[in-house]
Design a protein around this motif. Structure first.
Motif, PDB file in Angstrom:
ATOM      1  N   ILE A 166       0.887  -1.472   0.200  1.00  0.00           N
ATOM      2  CA  ILE A 166      -0.016   0.063  -0.173  1.00  0.00           C
ATOM      3  C   ILE A 166       0.952   1.189  -0.017  1.00  0.00           C
ATOM      4  N   LEU A 167       0.427   2.119  -0.833  1.00  0.00           N
ATOM      5  CA  LEU A 167       1.227   3.472  -0.926  1.00  0.00           C
ATOM      6  C   LEU A 167       0.086   4.669  -0.777  1.00  0.00           C
ATOM      7  N   TYR A 168       0.574   5.548   0.325  1.00  0.00           N
ATOM      8  CA  TYR A 168      -0.192   6.520   0.849  1.00  0.00           C
ATOM      9  C   TYR A 168       0.489   7.898   1.329  1.00  0.00           C
ATOM     10  N   TYR A 169      -0.160   9.112   1.490  1.00  0.00           N
ATOM     11  CA  TYR A 169       0.298   9.916   2.260  1.00  0.00           C
ATOM     12  C   TYR A 169      -0.619  11.032   2.822  1.00  0.00           C
ATOM     13  N   ARG A 170      -0.370  11.651   3.409  1.00  0.00           N
ATOM     14  CA  ARG A 170      -1.491  12.702   4.223  1.00  0.00           C
ATOM     15  C   ARG A 170      -0.626  13.829   4.790  1.00  0.00           C
ATOM     16  N   TYR A 171      -1.204  15.084   4.228  1.00  0.00           N
ATOM     17  CA  TYR A 171      -0.642  16.219   4.620  1.00  0.00           C
ATOM     18  C   TYR A 171      -1.451  16.894   5.728  1.00  0.00           C
ATOM     19  N   CYS A 172      -0.784  16.856   6.973  1.00  0.00           N
ATOM     20  CA  CYS A 172      -1.535  17.320   8.501  1.00  0.00           C
ATOM     21  C   CYS A 172      -0.501  17.728   9.364  1.00  0.00           C
ATOM     22  N   GLN A 173      -1.169  18.604  10.254  1.00  0.00           N
ATOM     23  CA  GLN A 173      -0.233  19.126  11.172  1.00  0.00           C
ATOM     24  C   GLN A 173       0.041  17.940  12.340  1.00  0.00           C
ATOM     25  N   ILE A 174       1.248  17.528  12.445  1.00  0.00           N
ATOM     26  CA  ILE A 174       1.580  16.446  13.677  1.00  0.00           C
ATOM     27  C   ILE A 174       2.603  17.344  14.591  1.00  0.00           C
ATOM     28  N   LYS A 175       2.069  17.598  15.639  1.00  0.00           N
ATOM     29  CA  LYS A 175       2.854  18.340  16.847  1.00  0.00           C
ATOM     30  C   LYS A 175       4.133  17.561  17.190  1.00  0.00           C
ATOM     31  N   GLU A 176       4.011  16.382  17.585  1.00  0.00           N
ATOM     32  CA  GLU A 176       4.878  15.410  18.011  1.00  0.00           C
ATOM     33  C   GLU A 176       5.115  14.221  17.099  1.00  0.00           C
ATOM     34  N   PRO A 177       5.927  14.519  15.923  1.00  0.00           N
ATOM     35  CA  PRO A 177       6.099  13.600  14.826  1.00  0.00           C
ATOM     36  C   PRO A 177       6.892  12.046  15.739  1.00  0.00           C
ATOM     37  N   ARG A 178       7.665  12.402  16.644  1.00  0.00           N
ATOM     38  CA  ARG A 178       8.302  11.302  17.118  1.00  0.00           C
ATOM     39  C   ARG A 178       7.557  10.457  17.773  1.00  0.00           C
ATOM     40  N   LEU A 179       6.393  10.787  18.409  1.00  0.00           N
ATOM     41  CA  LEU A 179       5.444   9.870  18.963  1.00  0.00           C
ATOM     42  C   LEU A 179       4.629   9.236  17.888  1.00  0.00           C
ATOM     43  N   ILE A 180       4.308   9.830  16.644  1.00  0.00           N
ATOM     44  CA  ILE A 180       3.763   9.123  15.449  1.00  0.00           C
ATOM     45  C   ILE A 180       4.677   8.101  15.158  1.00  0.00           C
ATOM     46  N   ARG A 181       6.024   8.577  15.129  1.00  0.00           N
ATOM     47  CA  ARG A 181       6.977   7.428  14.384  1.00  0.00           C
ATOM     48  C   ARG A 181       7.052   6.234  15.440  1.00  0.00           C
ATOM     49  N   ASP A 182       6.942   6.314  16.600  1.00  0.00           N
ATOM     50  CA  ASP A 182       6.890   5.182  17.674  1.00  0.00           C
ATOM     51  C   ASP A 182       5.636   4.335  17.331  1.00  0.00           C
ATOM     52  N   TRP A 183       4.538   5.176  17.266  1.00  0.00           N
ATOM     53  CA  TRP A 183       3.300   4.256  16.898  1.00  0.00           C
ATOM     54  C   TRP A 183       3.573   3.634  15.687  1.00  0.00           C
ATOM     55  N   GLN A 184       4.010   4.044  14.674  1.00  0.00           N
ATOM     56  CA  GLN A 184       4.172   3.240  13.474  1.00  0.00           C
ATOM     57  C   GLN A 184       5.009   2.240  13.535  1.00  0.00           C
ATOM     58  N   ASN A 185       5.953   2.285  14.402  1.00  0.00           N
ATOM     59  CA  ASN A 185       7.007   1.415  14.446  1.00  0.00           C
ATOM     60  C   ASN A 185       6.324   0.066  15.048  1.00  0.00           C
ATOM     61  N   GLU A 186       5.805   0.224  16.163  1.00  0.00           N
ATOM     62  CA  GLU A 186       5.106  -0.672  16.905  1.00  0.00           C
ATOM     63  C   GLU A 186       4.078  -1.443  15.883  1.00  0.00           C
ATOM     64  N   LEU A 187       2.891  -0.797  15.273  1.00  0.00           N
ATOM     65  CA  LEU A 187       1.945  -1.012  14.665  1.00  0.00           C
ATOM     66  C   LEU A 187       2.436  -2.010  13.557  1.00  0.00           C
ATOM     67  N   CYS A 188       3.417  -1.229  12.526  1.00  0.00           N
ATOM     68  CA  CYS A 188       3.835  -2.242  11.609  1.00  0.00           C
ATOM     69  C   CYS A 188       4.625  -3.338  12.075  1.00  0.00           C
ATOM     70  N   SER A 189       5.415  -3.469  13.158  1.00  0.00           N
ATOM     71  CA  SER A 189       5.821  -4.665  13.548  1.00  0.00           C
ATOM     72  C   SER A 189       4.949  -5.625  14.021  1.00  0.00           C
ATOM     73  N   ARG A 190       3.925  -5.325  14.911  1.00  0.00           N
ATOM     74  CA  ARG A 190       2.675  -6.112  15.389  1.00  0.00           C
ATOM     75  C   ARG A 190       2.156  -6.785  14.022  1.00  0.00           C
ATOM     76  N   LEU A 191       2.126  -6.214  12.918  1.00  0.00           N
ATOM     77  CA  LEU A 191       1.392  -6.640  11.690  1.00  0.00           C
ATOM     78  C   LEU A 191       2.250  -7.238  10.698  1.00  0.00           C
ATOM     79  N   HIS A 192       3.587  -7.511  11.199  1.00  0.00           N
ATOM     80  CA  HIS A 192       4.722  -7.956  10.412  1.00  0.00           C
ATOM     81  C   HIS A 192       4.857  -7.345   8.870  1.00  0.00           C
ATOM     82  N   LEU A 193       4.691  -5.893   8.828  1.00  0.00           N
ATOM     83  CA  LEU A 193       4.661  -5.420   7.676  1.00  0.00           C
ATOM     84  C   LEU A 193       6.143  -4.559   7.438  1.00  0.00           C
ATOM     85  N   THR A 194       6.685  -4.650   6.362  1.00  0.00           N
ATOM     86  CA  THR A 194       7.990  -4.165   6.064  1.00  0.00           C
ATOM     87  C   THR A 194       7.716  -2.891   5.193  1.00  0.00           C
TER      88      THR A 194
END
Length: 459
Positions: A138-166
């Motif tokens: 899947i390919l996607y993007y979204r422009y929006c304001q993210i106040k704490e990108p590091r927190l979203i990064r951590d969430w994405q890391n854990e989300l993808c890892s749990r789902l075995h996504l690369t």
């Protein structure tokens, strides 16, 4: 503070103190200025979108051809209606909060939550659901304001890892850009998790472009925080995606290209601009396009600067793979104030080919993973670097000092012709007999200058 007061409050001047909805009795429903601002923008955008028919906006017996005009009209004439919609949304949020006996958090609070707070429930699924079965990318993007990108990064890391996504995910204060692969079970859960998160809930299923593939399309998972979600090399605060050109749906873009091709004149006032890299347009492009000879998207601004006269008083139809490069690229082009009009293909080539596989785009669509390209039709518009036979399957140059891609057919590869050019081939044979430790990898080899500035259209 009453509901009407909340609707008309000064969002910019509001203190960070909590604003309470008057109908709250038992539930601690609350909202701060960021959350209210987000709700107001979303409601306004939805109202404007409801007025769009084809390429125009129709309201109050008037037709508006650009987004700025319709936005001004709605702000001046329909402010009360928008306020009523916001009020209804606040009621809905309040009722949901009371039903769940929970607190409606603000956007800032949403971002501050632990990553596990936004994880899908996979307890009912067996492990093989994430490692076996049909897969996709899947390919996607979204422009929006993210106040704490590091927190979203951590969430994405854990989300993808749990789902075995690369794959690869770029997060910045301006938004998110990702391409990930795994089983269809995993990608479906990923999409649902994205749309359930308060920051990305404005996204829709069609914002995620899908193609056949899987976790093996990427060597690993890389999630990082960057200045830009697409690396153009220009500060987003200076040239923002908000200045982007007018978006055209695939069918609208198709009609524009058809009109351009039917015109057939050499002095047309319309330019069909491919803002991708040269190796992408080499294996697939729209007929009669202008495809800049650039190695990276960060070279695009320089290309524009050197060719301003080319775009002067022209109508520009811009396209890229999924749409994200056009957001910033069209904004940069518009900032030069030389074009008559700037349009961009919404959803990029990917969405166009989903609707028009046999349309005006010929050849393969280059993708940034180990597949290198995906096919929607049988066209081959490129050829083998060595023998000239039709060929469009990329592989990396076989030398250890060059990262360029090479089109070398099976027969030529069997002969050992695996470099991007004869010069690299000779260097590769020489380097194979000598130590390579400490070698500095070059971005481009000496064959770069031999490429044509504009790929010849295959008609």
């Amino acid at each position: 503070m009453g509901e009407s007061d909340l609707i008309h409050l000064d969002v910019v001047g509001l203190n960070p103190a909590i604003v309470k909805h008057e109908k709250q009795e038992k539930a601690e429903f609350s909202i701060n200025r960021k959350c209210y601002s987000h709700l107001k923008k979303k409601t306004f955008a939805t109202f404007v979108a409801s007025k769009r028919i084809s390429s125009l906006w129709h309201c109050c017996d008037e037709a508006f051809s650009d987004s700025l005009s319709i936005h001004r009209h709605v702000s001046n004439v329909h402010a009360n209606e928008v306020d009523m919609l916001i009020s209804a949304a606040l009621d809905q949020m309040s009722n949901q909060s009371e039903a769940d006996d929970s607190v409606q958090t603000s956007l800032n609070e949403c971002q501050a939550k632990d990553a596990s707070s936004w994880m899908p429930d996979i307890s009912h699924l067996s492990e093989d659901k994430f490692s076996e079965g049909p897969g996709e990318v899947i390919l996607y993007y979204r422009y929006c304001q993210i106040k704490e990108p590091r927190l979203i990064r951590d969430w994405q890391n854990e989300l993808c890892s749990r789902l075995h996504l690369t794959g690869k995910v770029r997060v910045a204060t301006e938004g998110i850009n990702g391409t990930v692969g795994g089983t269809k079970t995993a990608t479906s859960l990923y999409i649902k998790a994205m749309m359930a998160h308060p920051i990305f809930q404005v996204m829709q299923v069609e914002d995620f472009k899908t193609s056949d593939g899987g976790a093996d399309c990427f060597p690993d998972l890389k999630v990082g925080v960057y200045k830009e979600i697409v690396p153009m090399g220009v500060d987003p605060d200076v040239i923002s995606y908000k200045l982007a050109g007018t978006h055209l749906e695939p069918d609208e873009f198709h009609k524009e290209v058809q009109s351009l091709l039917n015109d057939g004149s050499s002095d047309s006032d319309t330019i069909l601009l491919d803002c991708r890299n040269f190796y992408e347009s080499k294996i697939g492009q729209f007929k009669n396009c202008l495809a800049p000879d650039i190695r990276k998207f960060s070279y695009f601004p320089d290309y524009v600067e050197k060719n301003l006269d080319l775009f002067r008083n022209k109508k520009v139809l811009m396209y890229c793979t999924g749409g994200i490069r056009c957001e910033r690229g069209s904004a940069y082009l518009r900032s030069k104030n030389v074009c008559k009009e700037v349009y961009q293909l919404k959803g990029g080539i990917h969405k166009y080919l989903e609707k028009f596989p046999d349309g005006f785009y010929r050849g393969k669509l280059f993708v940034f993973d180990e597949r290198y390209s995906i096919s929607f039709n049988d066209d081959i518009i490129s050829d083998c670097r060595y023998c000239g036979t039709p060929w469009d399957q990329y592989q990396l140059c076989s030398t250890d000092f060059c990262y360029q891609l090479v089109l070398s057919c099976t027969a030529c590869r069997q002969k050992g012709l695996t470099a991007c050019c004869p010069l690299c081939q000779v260097k590769g044979q020489t380097s194979s007999r000598s130590p390579t430790s400490g070698r500095v990898h070059k971005e481009e080899c000496e064959c770069t200058n031999s490429r044509p500035r504009i790929p010849t259209d295959t008609s």
